[in-house]
Design an enzyme around this catalytic site. Structure first.
Site, PDB file in Angstrom:
ATOM      1  N   HIS A 296       2.214   1.942  -3.161  1.00 26.35           N
ATOM      2  CA  HIS A 296       1.264   2.862  -3.780  1.00 26.35           C
ATOM      3  C   HIS A 296       1.758   4.304  -3.781  1.00 26.35           C
ATOM      4  CE1 HIS A 296      -2.443  -0.002  -3.155  1.00 26.35           C
ATOM      5  NE2 HIS A 296      -1.424  -0.572  -3.785  1.00 26.35           N
TER       6      HIS A 296
ATOM      7  N   ASP B  31       0.865  -1.182   0.000  1.00 23.78           N
ATOM      8  CA  ASP B  31       0.000   0.000   0.000  1.00 23.78           C
ATOM      9  C   ASP B  31       0.904   1.235   0.000  1.00 23.78           C
ATOM     10  OD1 ASP B  31      -2.243   1.903   0.714  1.00 23.78           O
ATOM     11  OD2 ASP B  31      -3.329   0.024   0.879  1.00 23.78           O
TER      12      ASP B  31
END
Length: 407
Positions: free
Chosen positions: A250, A227
């Protein structure tokens, strides 16, 4: 002269023997007290539960009137959940040299929402070059965020709550079940040379998450996760991020913001001299649609290198990852005073710059300067998209970026 030297030698030997005599129970009485958890009875065999022994060693150090060091020496320690509770009477250094491993069984974590919790401590140092392994592979299968939108049922590896004037250095977080490191209600905390490692497909394993904290420095971190490498929630103020390597992951994000009522402003964020490689996003600011009112201002991103990164520069005020939002109602989070300077490298997508601001409260004082981004694909060139924003453009550009005034 000979007799004086012999006398000095005798005194020196006496002091050495006195120091040895005073070293009992794993506690050095000369200088700072040192408590080795293995001398306290920890097995360090990777099978026995060493939780209570580690906590007992912490409690001894925390109640000492003088600074103390708790040593988790080399070895494998099965432990958790662990709660390092303050306030302490003096500064405490937790020196982790070994590998601390979490129970894989999620039922062990019903008593607290994190695996290792540091709470209400002034002057904490966490160091030593060791690791915290969340053993999260089984837990990732239980992650149902996409279906429920709720992601708080799994434990964070390392949570710091109400920690002030503290330093975390040379520590590794592995395979967290949820976030790796989370700071909440902290002040003046530095994370330096922290390593974070989890597979790209490990859901919601943010590397470092900061919320409602002031004066946080993240320096020289190496983050590979599933993430955001770094995410800044509401109330993050005066946050400095420098020298971070990110990927997979991310990207580095402010937000998401606007999901809840009474969120605190995000003010004073600097991200500089970072490298992102093969990440899903680059540097971004994200807010939910149909949000309560909020503020995010004074955010500056500079000297960033991106390698095969999807949408390296991104403001997304229509953030809705699970498609369960009222997207027709604009975000009410006001974004202002944002700069992207000297962003260079390759984009994995043709859309290299995306500035989608709220039509309810358009972005203000957005600047882009010296942007050198090239699309990494075979066909087409890098492009940009702008909505509800009129950015100021300066310096050299490798692609056309919105129709905005040049300074």
């Amino acid at each position: 002269m000979g007799s004086k030297m012999m006398a000095r030698a005798a005194i020196f030997l006496y002091l050495l023997s006195l120091a040895a005599a005073m070293r009992t129970g794993g506690v050095s009485m000369i200088g700072q007290a040192e408590i080795d958890v293995r001398k306290f009875g920890a097995k360090a065999d990777g099978r026995s539960d060493d939780s209570q022994i580690i906590v007992n060693a912490w409690n001894k150090a925390c109640t000492s009137p003088s600074p103390s060091t708790v040593v988790i020496s080399k070895g494998s320690y099965l432990a958790g959940p662990l709660k390092f509770q303050g306030p302490c009477k003096a500064d405490v250094n937790l020196k982790v040299e070994g590998a601390v491993k979490a129970p894989a069984d999620l039922n062990k974590f019903k008593s607290q929402g994190s695996w290792v919790l540091f709470q209400n401590i002034e002057g904490l140092t966490l160091s030593g070059g060791g690791s915290f392994d969340g053993q999260g592979a089984a837990a990732w299968k239980e992650n149902n965020c996409a279906q429920t939108g709720k992601c708080n049922s799994l434990p964070t590896n390392l949570q710091f709550t109400s920690i002030n004037n503290s330093h975390v250095q040379d520590i590794t977080s592995l395979n967290s079940k949820l976030f790796h490191v989370e700071l909440l209600n902290c002040n003046n905390v530095t994370l330096q040379h922290v390593t974070i490692d989890a597979p790209e497909d490990s859901l919601n394993t943010d590397g470092i998450h900061v919320g409602r904290s002031t004066g946080v420095n993240i320096i020289g971190a190496d983050i590979r996760t599933g993430d955001d490498c770094v995410s800044l929630g509401d109330g993050s103020q005066q946050v400095h991020i420098e020298g971070v390597t990110c990927g997979p992951g991310h990207g580095i994000s402010v937000g998401s913001l606007g999901k809840y009522h009474d969120e605190q402003p995000v003010v004073g964020v600097t991200v500089r001299n970072c490298t992102l490689t093969n990440t899903m996003n680059g540097i971004r600011v994200k807010t939910w649609p149909n949000s309560p009112s909020g503020v995010a201002s004074g955010m500056h991103f500079e000297d960033i290198t991106v390698n095969n990164v999807s949408t390296p520069i991104l403001i997304d005020q229509n953030y809705c990852p699970y498609n369960n939002c009222q997207q027709k109602i604009p975000s009410k989070v006001k974004i202002s005073d944002v700069s992207f300077r000297n962003i260079r490298g390759t984009s994995a997508t043709p859309l290299a710059v995306k500035l989608v601001c709220s039509r309810g409260v358009p972005c203000q004082k957005v600047e882009l300067a010296d942007i050198n981004l090239r699309y990494n694909g075979r066909n087409g060139t890098a492009t940009s998209q702008c909505e509800n924003v009129k950015p100021t453009i300066a310096g050299k550009l490798s692609l056309p970026i919105c129709a905005g005034p040049r300074s």
